[in-house]
Design an enzyme around this catalytic site. Structure first.
Site, PDB file in Angstrom:
ATOM      1  N   GLU A 117       0.759  -1.385   0.062  1.00  8.32           N
ATOM      2  CA  GLU A 117      -0.165   0.034  -0.028  1.00  8.32           C
ATOM      3  C   GLU A 117       0.727   1.086   0.154  1.00  8.32           C
ATOM      4  O   GLU A 117       0.296   2.671   0.340  1.00  8.32           O
ATOM      5  CB  GLU A 117      -0.915   0.043   1.122  1.00  8.32           C
ATOM      6  N   HIS A 141      -2.673   2.451   8.374  1.00  9.31           N
ATOM      7  CA  HIS A 141      -3.654   1.468   7.646  1.00  9.31           C
ATOM      8  C   HIS A 141      -3.828   0.352   8.690  1.00  9.31           C
ATOM      9  O   HIS A 141      -2.765  -0.483   8.939  1.00  9.31           O
ATOM     10  CB  HIS A 141      -3.412   1.371   6.282  1.00  9.31           C
ATOM     11  N   HIS A 143      -6.852  -3.177   9.964  1.00  8.09           N
ATOM     12  CA  HIS A 143      -8.062  -4.013   9.675  1.00  8.09           C
ATOM     13  C   HIS A 143      -8.892  -3.911  10.981  1.00  8.09           C
ATOM     14  O   HIS A 143      -9.059  -4.830  11.465  1.00  8.09           O
ATOM     15  CB  HIS A 143      -7.730  -5.303   9.131  1.00  8.09           C
ATOM     16  N   GLU A 171     -17.471  11.893  22.547  1.00  7.06           N
ATOM     17  CA  GLU A 171     -16.194  12.439  22.287  1.00  7.06           C
ATOM     18  C   GLU A 171     -15.777  12.519  20.540  1.00  7.06           C
ATOM     19  O   GLU A 171     -14.989  12.962  20.320  1.00  7.06           O
ATOM     20  CB  GLU A 171     -15.155  11.608  22.829  1.00  7.06           C
ATOM     21  N   HIS A 212     -12.694  -3.594   3.998  1.00  2.17           N
ATOM     22  CA  HIS A 212     -11.182  -3.950   4.148  1.00  2.17           C
ATOM     23  C   HIS A 212     -10.675  -3.080   5.499  1.00  2.17           C
ATOM     24  O   HIS A 212      -9.939  -3.897   6.271  1.00  2.17           O
ATOM     25  CB  HIS A 212     -10.707  -3.333   3.028  1.00  2.17           C
TER      26      HIS A 212
HETATM   27  P1  13P Z   1       1.170  -5.406   3.150  1.00  5.81           P
HETATM   28  O1  13P Z   1       1.655  -6.529   3.787  1.00  5.81           O
HETATM   29  O2  13P Z   1       1.769  -5.481   1.799  1.00  5.81           O
HETATM   30  O3  13P Z   1       1.600  -4.303   3.823  1.00  5.81           O
HETATM   31  O4  13P Z   1      -0.419  -5.217   3.020  1.00  5.81           O
HETATM   32  C1  13P Z   1      -1.270  -5.693   3.984  1.00  5.81           C
HETATM   33  C2  13P Z   1      -2.431  -4.753   3.883  1.00  5.81           C
HETATM   34  O5  13P Z   1      -3.267  -4.605   4.751  1.00  5.81           O
HETATM   35  C3  13P Z   1      -3.020  -4.603   2.522  1.00  5.81           C
HETATM   36  O6  13P Z   1      -4.042  -3.800   2.374  1.00  5.81           O
HETATM   37 ZN    ZN Z   2      -5.266  -3.812   4.212  1.00  7.90          ZN
END
Ligand code: 13P
Ligand code: ZN
Length: 274
Positions: A117, A141, A143, A171, A212
């Site tokens: 990413e 980023h 999940h 909050e 995602h």
């Molecule tokens: P990477 O291992 O390449 O960082 O990918 C993980 C991910 O969350 C892709 O969206």
């Molecule tokens: Zn991801």
């Protein structure tokens, strides 16, 4: 002294581990990049490789980041392993003078490349640096499960997500008064999703990726981690309230949101209010 004694690397590693402990980084899920200051580059430089690795085109251009250095997690690397072996999991990359390619100058000692990413991170850095007058340094980023769950049952609009998240914990409007942007489902890892996300990041400091995860930005690790944490906590409350099996009897009303904004001196995005 070793590179792991350098404060910025220690604080970066701590953030990776904090994300792992929250359960946001199954397997290799998620990635973190940090735009180093000149002083931090100077501190890390003695540990850089004698010969940098070859330049790699990113498929996107951020002219305002030409010559910058970033700390990045490696593609396919697990957040749970970062603390054990940073030199295997992480890298420092340098951006070329055109702002369209990177090369690894430290780390990933057993091979590899920065996160898949990286184009999204890089373009988000580019637009957030512009939007914040240079203050933004961190793009993160993850999940987070509850927020991802919300993307299956709410319309995928900035307004719907911002309102529901603001109303799920008092909050929230103080922490992200600008709301969150929402990017519909896309194939991860390339220039296309990078451009769609950075378009949202021109206006928002957080962008949801449907089914995602979430991208957040900020000036430092505390603020950026705190934004991820606050949004996911709010999503957790939303999911719990909507799955307990009883009707929603009361909520934070739009005028309550206005009252919070007045009291805390923040500007809520008016077009998201009724
Ligand atoms: P990477 O291992 O390449 O960082 O990918 C993980 C991910 O969350 C892709 O969206
Ligand atoms: Zn991801």
């Amino acid at each position: 002294m070793a590179i792991t004694d350098v404060s910025i690397l220690q604080r970066y590693i701590r953030m990776c581990n904090d994300g792992w402990l929250q359960g946001w980084h199954e397997r290799n899920g998620g990635n973190l990049t940090y735009r180093l200051t000149d002083a931090e580059v100077a501190e890390l430089q003695p540990y850089f490789d004698e010969t940098p690795r070859p330049w790699v085109p990113m498929g996107v251009t951020g002219a305002n980041l030409a010559g910058s250095y970033f700390l990045s997690t490696g593609s396919g690397k697990y957040f749970r392993n970062v603390i054990l072996d940073p030199a295997d999991s992480l890298c420092v990359v340098e951006i070329n003078e055109k702002g369209d390619s990177y090369r690894i100058v430290w780390g990933l000692v057993n091979g590899g490349r920065p996160t898949s990413e990286f184009p999204s991170h890089f373009m988000n850095h580019s637009v957030r640096v512009k939007a914040t007058g240079g203050a933004c340094r961190v793009i993160y980023h993850a999940h987070p499960g509850n927020l991802i769950a919300m993307t299956y049952v709410l319309p995928l609009t900035d307004r719907d997500f911002s309102r529901e998240l603001w109303k799920s914990a008092t909050e929230c409007p103080v922490v992200f008064p600008g709301g969150v942007g929402v990017v519909g489902w896309m194939v991860p890892g390339g220039a296309e999703i990078a451009l769609a996300t950075s378009k949202k990041m021109e206006e928002f400091d957080a962008a949801v990726w449907a089914h995602h995860g979430l991208f957040v930005s900020g000036p430092d690790f505390d603020t950026t981690f705190g934004l991820m944490h606050t949004i996911e906590k709010s999503a957790e409350i939303w999911v719990k309230a909507h799955s307990v099996g009883l009707p929603i009897l009361q909520t934070i009303e739009d005028d309550d949101l206005r009252a919070i904004a007045r009291e805390f001196g923040v500007q809520l995005r008016e077009e998201f209010l009724d």
